[in-house]
Design a protein around this motif. Structure first.
Motif, PDB file in Angstrom:
ATOM      1  N   ILE A  98       6.590  14.978 -12.477  1.00 24.34           N
ATOM      2  CA  ILE A  98       5.261  14.284 -12.853  1.00 24.34           C
ATOM      3  C   ILE A  98       4.203  14.789 -13.478  1.00 24.34           C
ATOM      4  O   ILE A  98       3.621  14.080 -14.470  1.00 24.34           O
ATOM      5  CB  ILE A  98       4.805  13.567 -11.542  1.00 24.34           C
ATOM      6  CG1 ILE A  98       5.698  12.598 -10.944  1.00 24.34           C
ATOM      7  CG2 ILE A  98       3.459  12.929 -11.813  1.00 24.34           C
ATOM      8  CD1 ILE A  98       5.427  12.000  -9.671  1.00 24.34           C
ATOM      9  N   ALA A  99       4.177  16.291 -13.354  1.00 22.17           N
ATOM     10  CA  ALA A  99       2.960  16.926 -14.036  1.00 22.17           C
ATOM     11  C   ALA A  99       3.102  16.997 -15.343  1.00 22.17           C
ATOM     12  O   ALA A  99       2.049  17.102 -16.089  1.00 22.17           O
ATOM     13  CB  ALA A  99       2.914  18.274 -13.182  1.00 22.17           C
ATOM     14  N   GLY A 100       4.422  17.074 -15.685  1.00 23.95           N
ATOM     15  CA  GLY A 100       4.627  17.022 -17.185  1.00 23.95           C
ATOM     16  C   GLY A 100       5.025  15.990 -17.693  1.00 23.95           C
ATOM     17  O   GLY A 100       5.581  16.004 -18.995  1.00 23.95           O
ATOM     18  N   ALA A 101       4.961  14.823 -17.173  1.00 17.15           N
ATOM     19  CA  ALA A 101       5.337  13.547 -17.581  1.00 17.15           C
ATOM     20  C   ALA A 101       4.337  12.649 -17.971  1.00 17.15           C
ATOM     21  O   ALA A 101       3.102  12.814 -17.720  1.00 17.15           O
ATOM     22  CB  ALA A 101       6.195  12.618 -16.383  1.00 17.15           C
ATOM     23  N   GLY A 123       0.783  -1.209   0.053  1.00 18.81           N
ATOM     24  CA  GLY A 123       0.129   0.052  -0.120  1.00 18.81           C
ATOM     25  C   GLY A 123       0.716   1.310  -0.022  1.00 18.81           C
ATOM     26  O   GLY A 123       0.473   2.251   0.256  1.00 18.81           O
ATOM     27  N   VAL A 124       2.091   1.163  -0.142  1.00 19.39           N
ATOM     28  CA  VAL A 124       2.894   2.367   0.107  1.00 19.39           C
ATOM     29  C   VAL A 124       2.780   2.993  -1.422  1.00 19.39           C
ATOM     30  O   VAL A 124       3.087   2.218  -2.429  1.00 19.39           O
ATOM     31  CB  VAL A 124       4.370   1.993   0.181  1.00 19.39           C
ATOM     32  CG1 VAL A 124       5.163   3.272  -0.107  1.00 19.39           C
ATOM     33  CG2 VAL A 124       4.459   1.322   1.526  1.00 19.39           C
ATOM     34  N   GLU A 125       2.725   4.225  -1.667  1.00 10.78           N
ATOM     35  CA  GLU A 125       2.544   4.998  -2.949  1.00 10.78           C
ATOM     36  C   GLU A 125       3.979   4.965  -3.434  1.00 10.78           C
ATOM     37  O   GLU A 125       4.956   5.884  -2.902  1.00 10.78           O
ATOM     38  CB  GLU A 125       1.982   6.255  -2.839  1.00 10.78           C
ATOM     39  CG  GLU A 125       0.623   6.392  -2.326  1.00 10.78           C
ATOM     40  CD  GLU A 125      -0.079   7.577  -2.497  1.00 10.78           C
ATOM     41  OE1 GLU A 125       0.502   8.860  -2.749  1.00 10.78           O
ATOM     42  OE2 GLU A 125      -1.457   7.757  -2.206  1.00 10.78           O
ATOM     43  N   VAL A 126       4.237   4.191  -4.550  1.00 13.66           N
ATOM     44  CA  VAL A 126       5.999   4.321  -5.019  1.00 13.66           C
ATOM     45  C   VAL A 126       5.612   4.851  -6.702  1.00 13.66           C
ATOM     46  O   VAL A 126       4.907   4.674  -7.558  1.00 13.66           O
ATOM     47  CB  VAL A 126       6.258   2.831  -5.302  1.00 13.66           C
ATOM     48  CG1 VAL A 126       7.583   2.751  -5.991  1.00 13.66           C
ATOM     49  CG2 VAL A 126       6.400   1.811  -4.070  1.00 13.66           C
ATOM     50  N   ASP A 127       6.410   6.085  -6.625  1.00 11.53           N
ATOM     51  CA  ASP A 127       6.450   6.730  -7.831  1.00 11.53           C
ATOM     52  C   ASP A 127       8.101   6.617  -8.368  1.00 11.53           C
ATOM     53  O   ASP A 127       8.759   7.158  -7.678  1.00 11.53           O
ATOM     54  CB  ASP A 127       5.847   8.356  -7.652  1.00 11.53           C
ATOM     55  CG  ASP A 127       4.539   8.399  -7.476  1.00 11.53           C
ATOM     56  OD1 ASP A 127       3.762   8.045  -8.533  1.00 11.53           O
ATOM     57  OD2 ASP A 127       4.148   8.797  -6.397  1.00 11.53           O
ATOM     58  N   ILE A 128       8.345   6.362  -9.634  1.00  9.05           N
ATOM     59  CA  ILE A 128       9.457   6.240 -10.166  1.00  9.05           C
ATOM     60  C   ILE A 128       9.605   7.183 -11.319  1.00  9.05           C
ATOM     61  O   ILE A 128       8.752   6.921 -12.353  1.00  9.05           O
ATOM     62  CB  ILE A 128       9.904   4.983 -10.673  1.00  9.05           C
ATOM     63  CG1 ILE A 128       9.713   4.060  -9.232  1.00  9.05           C
ATOM     64  CG2 ILE A 128      11.354   4.974 -10.969  1.00  9.05           C
ATOM     65  CD1 ILE A 128      10.118   2.472  -9.372  1.00  9.05           C
ATOM     66  N   VAL A 129      10.477   8.119 -11.690  1.00  6.64           N
ATOM     67  CA  VAL A 129      10.376   9.310 -12.500  1.00  6.64           C
ATOM     68  C   VAL A 129      11.806   8.934 -13.382  1.00  6.64           C
ATOM     69  O   VAL A 129      12.817   9.043 -12.744  1.00  6.64           O
ATOM     70  CB  VAL A 129      10.399  10.623 -11.927  1.00  6.64           C
ATOM     71  CG1 VAL A 129      10.262  11.696 -13.196  1.00  6.64           C
ATOM     72  CG2 VAL A 129       9.141  11.025 -10.980  1.00  6.64           C
TER      73      VAL A 129
END
Length: 481
Positions: free
Chosen positions: A449-452, A356-362
């Motif tokens: 992230i906003a522009g990805a 349940g951890v939010e994982v974001d990879i950019v």
């Protein structure tokens, strides 16, 4: 002669058997992964002659042994001992304490006994347009010493900004030391090295040799980026010295990046790391107040430097990343140009997302090393299936390296999420505890992230078969990319 002719097949067979047994024993005793050990033992025993020979050529990890020989035997000194080990809880304000992060801090000191320093502050500098002027201004204010370590120091407009500032410092009588990686020093043609020599700047090249058998061109590179002025004003991160980072100059190959101005006692740890690498390279010991003055507190951030390299049994940066993934309860946010995590790191990322951890990879859409992106693609689908969100930035090549956990812990520095950084190179990260700094980094990641564009399972599955085959083949070499 007839006797030798009669017995040579038995001698050859005995030698072959001894070589097979010796190679198999070596694999069993040195391979930490049981599947790797079993695979090599089977290959050695089932493939006559070639089995043990191929193992000797490609299966023996000579990098760690070579690094230890160079670091321990050649100079006879290890990394200077840190201050007294602190086993008390992490010194952060009570309202900001979390039991999990306290545990993580104790774990961190077992990974590397460098103590945590309270009273620091870190400013974020965007691209060379902000970082270079700040760094050059610091050099121009130097009165006692300048220590600069970089992987790439190009002979272009950016490089000459630093060259001129270092020259002015030398002319003022400032003690200047410049350390450039032996491979990185050749990234531009002509090299900047002759100009450093002409200007009387005291420089050295890390593990440099014109003899290929004396210089491991691909491995054991010094990838650290450190600038310390007068022993108390520090800069670190992942930014090299190159015109590509000066977006205001409209370079042919723009590079987006972030660098960090460090204030407070942790700057002393940056200086100690530089001094260690300088002594290893040149034999000169840097000491005294010119290099190590008393540094006053400058903020509320708790931090420590994490140097790492192949001479260490356990890579402190890799183990710190693993510890952070284990302790995460709310969010894991990663930004890196090269994403080739080993199986253990990828598994822990997946487990965190499944818990349940939010994982974001950019990651960057445009990579200066396309084959790294090819090798990474097959693994992205498995992470997405586990619940990780993966984003690709659509602008210029993004070289930034950031990570935050739960809006409290963060790390910045030179290390990428790949085997070269976490196993083969000498790197330096900052291990930081503090909500304010983590929030700064989270805002950077939010903006990216906003522009990805999100990477989806459909986009990965929809690749043409030749592309899938190419990516799968390149992935086999991912531990060495």
């Amino acid at each position: 002669m007839q006797f030798l002719a009669d017995i040579w097949p038995y001698l050859a067979g005995t030698a072959e058997f001894a070589a097979m047994v010796g190679a198999a024993i070596h694999a069993m005793l040195t391979k930490s992964d049981v599947r790797s050990a079993a695979g090599w033992v089977g290959f050695i025993l089932l493939v006559p002659v070639l089995g043990w020979l191929i193992y000797l050529l490609f299966g023996v990890n000579r990098i760690q042994r070579r690094a230890r020989e160079l670091r321990g035997v050649r100079r006879g000194r290890a990394l200077p001992a840190p201050g007294p080990s602190q086993h008390e809880p992490l010194p952060v304000e009570p309202e900001e304490q979390r039991k999990e992060l306290e545990s993580f801090a104790r774990f961190g000191q077992k990974v590397l006994p460098e103590h945590f320093e309270a009273g620091n502050d870190v400013d974020v500098l965007t691209n060379g347009d902000e970082a270079y002027p700040a760094m050059v201004a610091a050099i121009d204010r130097a009165t006692r010493s300048v220590a600069l370590s970089t992987y790439i120091f190009n002979n272009d407009k950016a490089g000459r900004l630093f060259l001129d500032a270092l020259t002015r410092a030398v002319e003022r009588g400032v003690r200047v030391r410049v350390l450039i990686d032996g491979v990185g020093s050749w990234y531009s043609r002509p090299s900047l090295i002759p100009l450093l020599r002409e200007r009387g700047i005291n420089y050295a090249r890390f593990l440099h040799s014109f003899m290929p058998w004396q210089m491991p061109y691909l491995n054991m590179r010094n990838h650290q980026k450190i600038l310390v002025v007068d022993g108390e004003h520090g800069f670190t991160g992942g930014m090299n010295i190159s015109i590509g980072n000066l977006l205001g100059e409209n370079p042919k190959k723009p590079i987006l990046d972030h660098h960090f101005r460090v204030k407070g006692p942790v700057v002393g740890q940056l200086m100690r790391t530089f001094a260690h690498e300088w002594e290893f390279t040149t034999g000169e010991i840097l000491g005294g107040p010119d290099w190590f003055p008393h540094i006053a507190h400058a903020g509320e951030l708790v931090a420590r430097a994490l140097p790492a390299g192949p001479d260490l049994g356990f890579n402190p940066i890799r183990w710190t990343l693993l510890g952070a993934l284990t302790e995460a309860r709310q969010s894991i946010r990663i930004m890196t140009p090269y994403f080739l995590p080993d199986t253990t790191l990828a598994t822990n990322l997946s487990l965190a997302a499944m818990h349940g951890v939010e994982v974001d990879i950019v990651l960057p859409s445009k990579n200066n090393l396309p084959f790294v992106d090819w090798a990474a693609t097959p693994s992205l689908g498995w992470l997405i299936e586990a619940g990780c969100r993966i984003w690709k930035t659509e602008s210029h090549f993004e070289h930034t390296k950031l990570m935050t956990v739960d809006g409290m812990w963060s790390t910045v520095g030179s290390a990428n999420w790949d085997g070269r950084s976490l196993r083969l190179n000498f790197e330096l990260n900052l291990d930081c505890y503090g909500r304010s700094f983590a929030h700064k980094l989270d805002r950077i990641i939010d903006g990216k992230i906003a522009g990805a564009r999100p990477v989806t399972l459909e986009s990965i599955a929809g690749r043409p078969f030749p592309v899938k085959l190419r990516d799968a083949a390149i992935r086999l070499a991912s531990p060495y990319l």
